[in-house]
Enzyme design. Structure first.
Site, PDB file in Angstrom:
ATOM      1  CG  HIS A   1     103.427  12.685 -27.489  1.00  0.00           C
ATOM      2  ND1 HIS A   1     103.026  14.001 -28.004  1.00  0.00           N
ATOM      3  CD2 HIS A   1     104.624  13.053 -26.945  1.00  0.00           C
ATOM      4  CE1 HIS A   1     103.768  15.104 -27.606  1.00  0.00           C
ATOM      5  NE2 HIS A   1     104.815  14.391 -26.821  1.00  0.00           N
TER       6      HIS A   1
ATOM      7  CE  LYS B   1      93.588  12.939 -38.872  1.00  0.00           C
ATOM      8  NZ  LYS B   1      93.818  13.697 -37.625  1.00  0.00           N
ATOM      9  NE  ARG B   2     103.738   9.374 -41.067  1.00  0.00           N
ATOM     10  CZ  ARG B   2     104.908   9.121 -40.836  1.00  0.00           C
ATOM     11  NH1 ARG B   2     105.627   9.952 -40.662  1.00  0.00           N
ATOM     12  NH2 ARG B   2     105.265   7.745 -41.065  1.00  0.00           N
TER      13      ARG B   2
ATOM     14  CE  LYS C   1      97.638   9.635 -36.657  1.00  0.00           C
ATOM     15  NZ  LYS C   1      97.161  10.959 -36.188  1.00  0.00           N
TER      16      LYS C   1
ATOM     17  CB  THR D   1      98.055  19.529 -33.207  1.00  0.00           C
ATOM     18  OG1 THR D   1      98.761  18.755 -34.139  1.00  0.00           O
ATOM     19  CG2 THR D   1      98.418  19.305 -31.553  1.00  0.00           C
TER      20      THR D   1
ATOM     21  CE  LYS E   1      98.754  21.593 -37.431  1.00  0.00           C
ATOM     22  NZ  LYS E   1      99.672  20.376 -37.873  1.00  0.00           N
TER      23      LYS E   1
HETATM   24  C1  LIG Z   1      99.711  19.297 -37.621  1.00  0.00           C
HETATM   25  C2  LIG Z   1     100.336  18.312 -38.350  1.00  0.00           C
HETATM   26  C3  LIG Z   1     100.131  16.798 -38.151  1.00  0.00           C
HETATM   27  C4  LIG Z   1      99.439  16.299 -36.822  1.00  0.00           C
HETATM   28  O1  LIG Z   1      98.040  15.951 -37.481  1.00  0.00           O
HETATM   29  P1  LIG Z   1      97.160  15.126 -36.550  1.00  0.00           P
HETATM   30  O2  LIG Z   1      95.773  15.111 -37.304  1.00  0.00           O
HETATM   31  O3  LIG Z   1      97.277  15.844 -35.076  1.00  0.00           O
HETATM   32  O4  LIG Z   1      97.745  13.872 -36.520  1.00  0.00           O
HETATM   33  C5  LIG Z   1     100.805  15.988 -39.113  1.00  0.00           C
HETATM   34  N1  LIG Z   1     101.515  16.337 -40.009  1.00  0.00           N
HETATM   35  C6  LIG Z   1     101.653  17.758 -40.314  1.00  0.00           C
HETATM   36  C7  LIG Z   1     102.404  18.051 -41.312  1.00  0.00           C
HETATM   37  C8  LIG Z   1     100.845  18.721 -39.608  1.00  0.00           C
HETATM   38  O5  LIG Z   1     100.961  20.065 -40.026  1.00  0.00           O
END
Ligand SMILES: *Cc1c(COP(=O)(O)O)cnc(C)c1O
Length: 737
Positions: free
Chosen positions: A301, A479-480, A485, A587, A591
């Site tokens: 990952h 995101k985190r 990032k 991911t 979305k």
């Molecule tokens: C999809 C998702 C992530 C992953 O987000 P990235 O932008 O790919 O880091 C992290 N946290 C939650 C709650 C998510 O639904």
């Protein structure tokens, strides 16, 4: 193989809520809705009472959850195995702009979805030592902890399939700490039962970061050891191809079970499978190794060095002495292979060894996973000598949760045009292309987006007391929080916009509501500072009358699956701006695409494939690509080159540096400015100008509503590839499905 079982081993399953998903997949949502309405109850109110199953940190755990949904929907026998953490990912509170962590006591009122299966409880051993016996090696004098399984239903969509997610909970044996009982300290002995049960107490809250704690290694082994015993029990009871007298034929094992390792976290499955086959089942090494490698597959990952699991041999050998021996022997044979392939190449031997000999000795779990698996998914920069073994399966998301559930109005609109096949064949969204320029369809899509925005605007106003301009562009970065990032780059853009408004208050601008959210690992000081900076910039910007409704900045508290479901459908612009070469996939990006947001991003991770699907003209790509990042690294990055040549950038960095946003404490963000100018591994200043320019292009397109909507519709129509159903089908094909 038709009857192969896919077993997904993961330390994280970021499931979120189950109620609405279960009703949708069972096809009973509308009837339950109506029934409750007749009782004078509101289903949405009921849904809000459910706690998220927050047994994950971010993308890795959410991917595992999407894969479970897809396997059930595809009708595959696919099971998840993990840990039933008593506390999931912490709840984030923002107090005076700072993150505070609160324990996530999600099981407090019970969990109606789970079933305890005490009849399948299994022992797991720790510590002890290894002795030689005439029958082979024996691991003795161990401490035992029991693993009690809880089964969670995973319903497929509309297909009468229900798979299982089996989560293990630690139970102390009755005689735990027997010496205290014998010494007469009964009370201490009972209290110490907690020690054993601490194994499943809490999820480690790090995303993309390795923290080499003993308890974490115990969690990893606990999950793996219980799971493999469970798999062996099921394999033996199936009596594949056996005749009287019944004798288990482990040669068939890889044809019947496929063990997928979600990162290296469950990679102890490799030495544990070897231990069971060698020491318990009495197989010779070569047979055991063939079976192990054929049964295991590994998903990588990340390439961030700080995320790679490298366990000190001292810790490892004390908790798992037999596994250490087995790993040493795997390494001995592995180094022999290298010696044969590259005779005399001592440097390669040193680099590729599973045991790092320089400094304190460590086991490199990524190398162990590669050597012990027949296929490796998603590797960017590791040992890539074998194209058969190293493959890239594009990740995906489940369209049920990430469109049908979270955006019912858009789902209905799509169904009106192309029917409902898309829910299980996401490629069908292609058919929407023909209406990308259609004014009526554009207006309908816009209306849905606007309603989603109004709902979230209301939430933001009540939660944060900031008046939201619903006509503004909702620019979302969730995101985190991580340096790679680059949330800091986003806030530098916000500061730039602010400075421009202050400099020229009469100029016409594209109004924006910038929403940034995400949790920082509790020990990650820089990430926590970034959160504070975002909040402090918000304080200044949101309360400046000159700014008015042209710009607002909101830090979204406690970002989690349930909040993602609310914010993503209300987003105009999705921020995916990691330094090229650092985000393995992402991911979240998918979305947003599926929900009709446009993307501003770098050529990193799955953004690359998204750009391929959409076409470069439908995505706002900026900044360095991987090759340019590498070239800059090689040449030597000097942030001052950029700082000194761009006056707007200089002003932004100076404001962070000199306390412009922290009047009470001018030194508050000095560390952040220092990182930007001197220690920045992620080259924010190098991408700043390209980012600002691209944001101007975003503004221009946003002014042209029909163009914006055409792009958004086109992007929805080209998101079919990013269904996790497709990821699972691709993976099936390589494991000979
Ligand atoms: C999809 C998702 C992530 C992953 O987000 P990235 O932008 O790919 O880091 C992290 N946290 C939650 C709650 C998510 O639904």
């Amino acid at each position: 193989m038709k009857n192969i079982k896919g077993l997904l081993l993961s330390l994280e399953f970021y499931m979120g809520r189950a109620l609405q998903n279960t009703m949708i997949n069972l096809g009973i949502q509308t009837s339950v809705d109506e029934a409750l309405y007749q009782l004078g109850l509101d289903i949405e109110e009921l849904e809000e009472l459910e706690a998220d199953a927050g047994l994950g940190n971010g993308g890795l755990g959410r991917l595992a959850a999407c894969f479970l949904d897809s396997m059930a929907t595809l009708g595959m026998a696919g099971y998840g195995y993990g840990i039933r953490y008593e506390y999931g990912i912490f709840a984030q509170k923002i107090i005076n702009g700072e993150q505070q962590e609160e324990p996530d006591d999600w099981l407090r009122y019970g969990n109606p979805w789970e079933t305890a299966r005490p009849e399948y409880m299994l022992p797991v051993n720790f510590y002890g030592h290894v002795i030689d016996t005439p029958e082979g090696k024996k691991w003795v004098n161990t401490q035992v902890v029991f693993a009690l399984p809880y089964d969670n239903p995973i319903p497929g969509y509309n297909n009468n399939v229900v798979n299982t997610l089996r989560l293990w909970s630690a139970k102390s044996p009755v005689d735990f700490n027997l010496k205290f009982f014998n010494d007469g300290d009964y009370i201490q002995a009972v209290l110490d039962r907690n020690l054993a049960e601490n194994i499943s107490r809490v999820l480690y809250p790090n995303d993309n970061f390795f923290e080499g704690k003993e308890l974490r290694l115990k969690q990893e082994y606990f999950m793996v050891a219980a799971t493999l015993q469970d798999i062996f029990r099921r394999f033996k009871s199936a009596k594949f191809g056996t005749r009287e007298p019944i004798r288990t034929d482990f040669e068939l094992f890889p044809d019947k079970v496929a063990i997928q390792l979600n990162d290296t976290h469950p990679s102890l499955a490799i030495p544990e499978l070897m231990r069971l086959l060698l020491d318990v089942e009495g197989l010779p090494w070569e047979k055991a190794w063939n079976i192990t490698v054929k049964s295991c597959a590994y998903t990588n990952h990340t390439v961030l060095p700080e995320a790679l699991e490298r366990w000190p041999v001292s810790t490892f050998g004390s908790i798992l002495p037999r596994h250490l021996e087995i790993i040493y022997h795997i390494n001995f044979l592995h180094l022999q292979d290298i010696q044969k392939k590259w005779p005399g190449d001592m440097d390669r031997m040193r680099r590729m060894s599973l045991v790092e000999e320089d400094g304190d000795k460590r086991i490199n779990m990524a190398y162990l996973s590669i050597v012990g698996s027949h296929v490796v998914n998603g590797v960017q920069g590791l040992l890539r000598d074998d194209p058969e073994k190293f493959q890239n399966k594009t990740n995906g998301i489940t369209p049920r949760r990430w469109l049908l559930l979270c955006n019912p109005a858009l789902s209905d609109l799509i169904c009106d045009k192309i029917g409902e096949e898309w829910t299980v064949h996401l490629d069908q969204l292609q058919k929407l292309k023909q209406w990308a320029k259609d004014g009526n369809f554009q207006r309908a899509v816009m209306k849905v987006k606007q309603e989603n925005k109004l709902r979230i605007a209301q939430y933001l106003e009540s939660e944060y007391g900031v008046k939201i301009n619903p006509a503004s562009m909702f620019d979302v970065h969730v995101k985190r929080i991580h340096e790679y990032k680059r949330q800091l780059l986003n806030i530098m853009h916000v500061i730039t916009l602010y400075n421009r408004i202050k400099k020229n208050p009469a100029a016409k601008v594209t109004a924006r509501t910038v929403i940034i959210g995400g949790k920082a690992a509790p020990g990650y000081h820089t990430a926590k500072k970034i959160i504070k900076l975002i909040n402090m910039v918000g304080n200044v910007v949101n309360n400046d009358p000159i700014v008015g409704d042209k710009l607002k900045v909101i830090f979204l508290e406690n970002y989690r699956v349930t909040l993602a479901e609310k914010i993503i459908p209300a987003t105009d612009l999705s921020e995916q701006i990691s330094t090229a070469g650092t985000e393995a996939s992402g991911t979240g990006n998918m979305k947003f695409q599926l929900n009709g947001a446009l993307t501003i991003g770098t050529l990193d991770g799955a953004n690359v494939e998204m750009a391929e699907e959409m076409g470069m003209e439908n995505i706002f790509i900026f900044g360095m690509n991987v090759e340019e990042v590498e070239a800059l690294q090689k040449k030597g990055y000097n942030a001052y080159d950029y700082y000194n040549s761009n006056p707007e950038l200089k002003q932004v960095v100076d404001q962070i540096q000199n306390g412009f946003f922290s009047p009470g404490n001018p030194d508050e963000f000095r560390d952040l400015a220092d990182i930007l100018l001197k220690y920045d591994r992620f080259f924010l200043l190098a991408d700043y100008e390209a980012y600002i320019k691209k944001q101007e292009e975003v503004n221009a397109v946003y002014q042209n509503q029909s163009k914006w909507l055409e792009m958004a519709i086109h992007n929805i129509a080209t998101s079919g590839k990013f269904s996790s159903d497709r990821s699972i089908i691709d993976t099936e094909e390589i494991s000979g499905g």
